[in-house]
Design an enzyme around this catalytic site. Structure first.
Site, PDB file in Angstrom:
ATOM      1  N   ASP A  67      -0.240   9.142  -2.182  1.00 29.74           N
ATOM      2  CA  ASP A  67      -0.702   7.744  -2.010  1.00 29.74           C
ATOM      3  C   ASP A  67      -0.277   6.934  -3.078  1.00 29.74           C
ATOM      4  OD1 ASP A  67      -2.294   8.422  -4.205  1.00 29.74           O
ATOM      5  OD2 ASP A  67      -4.370   8.407  -3.061  1.00 29.74           O
ATOM      6  N   PHE A  68      -0.806   5.406  -3.036  1.00 29.31           N
ATOM      7  CA  PHE A  68      -0.774   4.676  -4.213  1.00 29.31           C
ATOM      8  C   PHE A  68      -1.451   4.781  -5.530  1.00 29.31           C
ATOM      9  CE2 PHE A  68       1.280   0.800  -1.591  1.00 29.31           C
ATOM     10  CZ  PHE A  68       2.468   1.245  -1.595  1.00 29.31           C
ATOM     11  N   ARG A  69      -2.721   4.788  -5.039  1.00 26.76           N
ATOM     12  CA  ARG A  69      -3.666   4.538  -6.346  1.00 26.76           C
ATOM     13  C   ARG A  69      -4.217   5.680  -6.828  1.00 26.76           C
ATOM     14  NH1 ARG A  69      -3.455   0.706  -2.713  1.00 26.76           N
ATOM     15  NH2 ARG A  69      -2.889  -1.448  -3.524  1.00 26.76           N
ATOM     16  N   ASN A 140      -0.418   3.561   7.127  1.00 26.03           N
ATOM     17  CA  ASN A 140       0.662   4.364   6.760  1.00 26.03           C
ATOM     18  C   ASN A 140       2.073   4.108   7.403  1.00 26.03           C
ATOM     19  OD1 ASN A 140      -0.996   5.641   5.198  1.00 26.03           O
ATOM     20  ND2 ASN A 140      -1.434   7.258   6.477  1.00 26.03           N
ATOM     21  N   ASP A 142       4.490   6.408   7.362  1.00 25.06           N
ATOM     22  CA  ASP A 142       5.370   7.791   7.185  1.00 25.06           C
ATOM     23  C   ASP A 142       5.511   8.456   8.613  1.00 25.06           C
ATOM     24  OD1 ASP A 142       2.686   8.778   8.112  1.00 25.06           O
ATOM     25  OD2 ASP A 142       2.149   9.226   5.996  1.00 25.06           O
TER      26      ASP A 142
HETATM   27  P1  CNA Z   1      -4.311   3.719  -1.719  1.00 26.14           P
HETATM   28  O1  CNA Z   1      -4.727   2.671  -2.216  1.00 26.14           O
HETATM   29  O2  CNA Z   1      -3.365   4.825  -2.495  1.00 26.14           O
HETATM   30  O3  CNA Z   1      -5.751   4.851  -1.430  1.00 26.14           O
HETATM   31  C1  CNA Z   1      -5.822   5.948  -1.130  1.00 26.14           C
HETATM   32  C2  CNA Z   1      -7.353   6.411  -0.984  1.00 26.14           C
HETATM   33  O4  CNA Z   1      -7.342   7.694  -0.231  1.00 26.14           O
HETATM   34  C3  CNA Z   1      -7.946   6.559  -2.184  1.00 26.14           C
HETATM   35  O5  CNA Z   1      -9.416   6.023  -2.357  1.00 26.14           O
HETATM   36  C4  CNA Z   1      -7.979   7.967  -2.490  1.00 26.14           C
HETATM   37  O6  CNA Z   1      -9.265   8.284  -3.520  1.00 26.14           O
HETATM   38  C5  CNA Z   1      -7.959   8.790  -1.253  1.00 26.14           C
HETATM   39  N1  CNA Z   1      -7.749   9.827  -0.999  1.00 26.14           N
HETATM   40  C6  CNA Z   1      -6.294  10.294  -1.414  1.00 26.14           C
HETATM   41  N2  CNA Z   1      -6.020  11.471  -0.952  1.00 26.14           N
HETATM   42  C7  CNA Z   1      -7.316  11.882  -0.337  1.00 26.14           C
HETATM   43  C8  CNA Z   1      -7.660  13.145   0.295  1.00 26.14           C
HETATM   44  N3  CNA Z   1      -6.768  14.202   0.470  1.00 26.14           N
HETATM   45  N4  CNA Z   1      -8.765  13.001   0.860  1.00 26.14           N
HETATM   46  C9  CNA Z   1      -9.637  11.980   0.752  1.00 26.14           C
HETATM   47  N5  CNA Z   1      -9.124  10.855   0.255  1.00 26.14           N
HETATM   48  C10 CNA Z   1      -8.225  10.890  -0.267  1.00 26.14           C
HETATM   49  O7  CNA Z   1      -3.571   3.740  -0.415  1.00 26.14           O
HETATM   50  P2  CNA Z   1      -4.087   3.066   0.856  1.00 26.14           P
HETATM   51  O8  CNA Z   1      -3.536   3.367   2.120  1.00 26.14           O
HETATM   52  O9  CNA Z   1      -5.621   2.489   1.070  1.00 26.14           O
HETATM   53  O10 CNA Z   1      -3.423   1.794   0.558  1.00 26.14           O
HETATM   54  C11 CNA Z   1      -2.393   0.892   1.501  1.00 26.14           C
HETATM   55  C12 CNA Z   1      -1.005   1.138   1.107  1.00 26.14           C
HETATM   56  C13 CNA Z   1      -0.674   2.373   0.739  1.00 26.14           C
HETATM   57  C14 CNA Z   1      -0.347   0.590   2.377  1.00 26.14           C
HETATM   58  O11 CNA Z   1       0.462  -0.448   2.288  1.00 26.14           O
HETATM   59  C15 CNA Z   1       0.786   1.835   2.695  1.00 26.14           C
HETATM   60  O12 CNA Z   1       1.753   1.518   3.373  1.00 26.14           O
HETATM   61  C16 CNA Z   1       0.986   2.334   1.489  1.00 26.14           C
HETATM   62  N6  CNA Z   1       1.304   3.854   1.231  1.00 26.14           N
HETATM   63  C17 CNA Z   1       1.367   4.549   2.425  1.00 26.14           C
HETATM   64  C18 CNA Z   1       1.862   5.804   2.421  1.00 26.14           C
HETATM   65  C19 CNA Z   1       2.157   6.719   3.561  1.00 26.14           C
HETATM   66  O13 CNA Z   1       2.506   6.085   4.586  1.00 26.14           O
HETATM   67  N7  CNA Z   1       1.714   8.161   3.465  1.00 26.14           N
HETATM   68  C20 CNA Z   1       1.975   6.672   0.920  1.00 26.14           C
HETATM   69  C21 CNA Z   1       1.621   5.858  -0.177  1.00 26.14           C
HETATM   70  C22 CNA Z   1       1.380   4.380   0.017  1.00 26.14           C
END
Ligand code: CNA
Length: 332
Positions: A67-69, A140, A142
């Site tokens: 993920d991002f954060r 997402n 993906d």
């Molecule tokens: P984010 O900001 O990285 O937040 C992710 C959230 O999910 C956080 O609160 C984490 O604690 C929580 N988290 C992570 N893994 C788990 C898990 N297994 N179970 C429960 N909670 C979990 O990501 P957001 O999606 O909120 O931010 C938006 C961005 C991220 C969008 O613009 C996306 O395009 C972008 N993004 C997408 C992907 C993808 O497509 N898979 C990957 C990385 C970033």
């Protein structure tokens, strides 16, 4: 204090202050219990429950996509090698126009190559098969919702998708397969039609407009939802994050996430605004929001088990993962 609050809220035109009746309505508990069991009871009692799911990167981390954060494992913590002015620059449209290389280097890690949808993705598909899914809104890129077999009419890819791409100069369309070949070889994809433009996957960068489909369907859908389930998002990217406030006041909202996010801030609370999730039942707007904290897949499987769909979900995943394995073999 109450007078000051009402004065400020009206002066700033931030909110239509509720009448006493509306206040009373919102103070009643929408759920019998503010827990996963309360949500399960609510779904069982509402046979035609219209559910909207909202998801972020957290539903895909167990598939192996960072993920991002998230601290240490998130992408923003791994970007040192790209020499960026700030982590978000990698998804900044103006920066990309000047220097697309860091994005395409990172894209190799993010490409939907060999990643399998997770329990959470198949739970969303199961909701759809049961006729309960009004729409799934995902941040997402993906494509795992598509891979999980969620039909495209149920899906809103708010931040676009890797599934297709376009030349930034002549707008010629390209497929994921075409882009993937170049990206894996470490080549910046250049348009074969005009021989000039860079081909960018149709994901939305900071500074770009969100897809029209997002705006049109969000206006239409949220008011009709009977239940909102938010999974795996930090709820910080706008306008996606504020979708949570577009459901009716009486619509329960379930957060399945590692941490509490999207909670009402102090100013909104002071002004009596209906903004953000309110897990405190004593608050004027409490009584309908539930946080289940932990891993998305565990939360989704538990919810399915409690709804009596647990074995169905496990069987669906086994069947679909087998199918993907066979497809992978025949592709190689
Ligand atoms: P984010 O900001 O990285 O937040 C992710 C959230 O999910 C956080 O609160 C984490 O604690 C929580 N988290 C992570 N893994 C788990 C898990 N297994 N179970 C429960 N909670 C979990 O990501 P957001 O999606 O909120 O931010 C938006 C961005 C991220 C969008 O613009 C996306 O395009 C972008 N993004 C997408 C992907 C993808 O497509 N898979 C990957 C990385 C970033």
């Amino acid at each position: 204090m109450e007078k000051l609050r009402r004065y400020l809220a009206q002066k700033l035109r931030l909110v239509d202050l509720p009448t006493n009746d509306q206040n009373n309505e919102s103070q009643q508990l929408v759920l019998s219990k503010l827990s996963l069991d309360g949500i399960v009871e609510y779904i069982k009692e509402n046979t035609n429950c219209k559910i909207i799911t909202m998801a972020g990167a957290g539903i895909s981390t167990s598939a192996g996509i960072p993920d991002f954060r998230s601290p240490s494992s998130g992408l923003y913590h791994k970007l040192d090698k790209y020499n960026l002015p700030h982590p978000q620059a990698i998804f900044d449209f103006n920066f990309f126009m000047k220097n697309p290389e860091p994005f395409f280097t990172l894209a190799k890690e993010l490409l939907p190559e060999g990643f399998k949808p997770t329990i959470s993705h198949y739970f969303i598909r199961l909701l759809s098969e049961k006729g309960l899914l009004l729409r799934h809104y995902t941040q997402n890129i993906d494509t795992l919702e598509r891979v999980a077999g969620l039909s495209s009419d149920k899906l809103v890819e708010a931040h676009g998708t890797f599934h297709t791409g376009h030349c930034l100069k002549c707008r010629a369309p390209y497929t994921l397969l075409w882009m993937k070949e170049k990206i894996i070889e470490g080549i910046i994809p250049k348009c074969e039609e005009c021989n000039e433009g860079v081909v960018k996957p149709d994901i939305i960068f900071f500074g770009e407009m969100l897809p029209e489909r997002f705006r049109i369907l969000a206006d239409r859908d949220f008011i009709h939802a009977d239940l909102l389930i938010i999974m795996g998002s930090s709820l910080v990217v706008q306008p996606f994050a504020s979708l949570i406030d577009r459901v009716r006041n009486t619509c329960p909202r379930l957060l399945i996430n590692n941490e509490k996010v999207g909670t009402q801030d102090r100013l909104s609370r002071f002004l009596g605004l209906r903004q953000g999730l309110v897990f405190d039942v004593k608050s004027a707007h409490g009584g309908r929001d539930v946080a289940w904290l932990g891993d998305c897949d565990t939360g989704c499987q538990l919810l399915a088990d409690k709804l009596g769909w647990g074995d169905e979900l496990r069987a669906l995943i086994q069947r679909e993962h087998e199918r993907l394995k066979v497809e992978d073999k025949s592709d190689n």
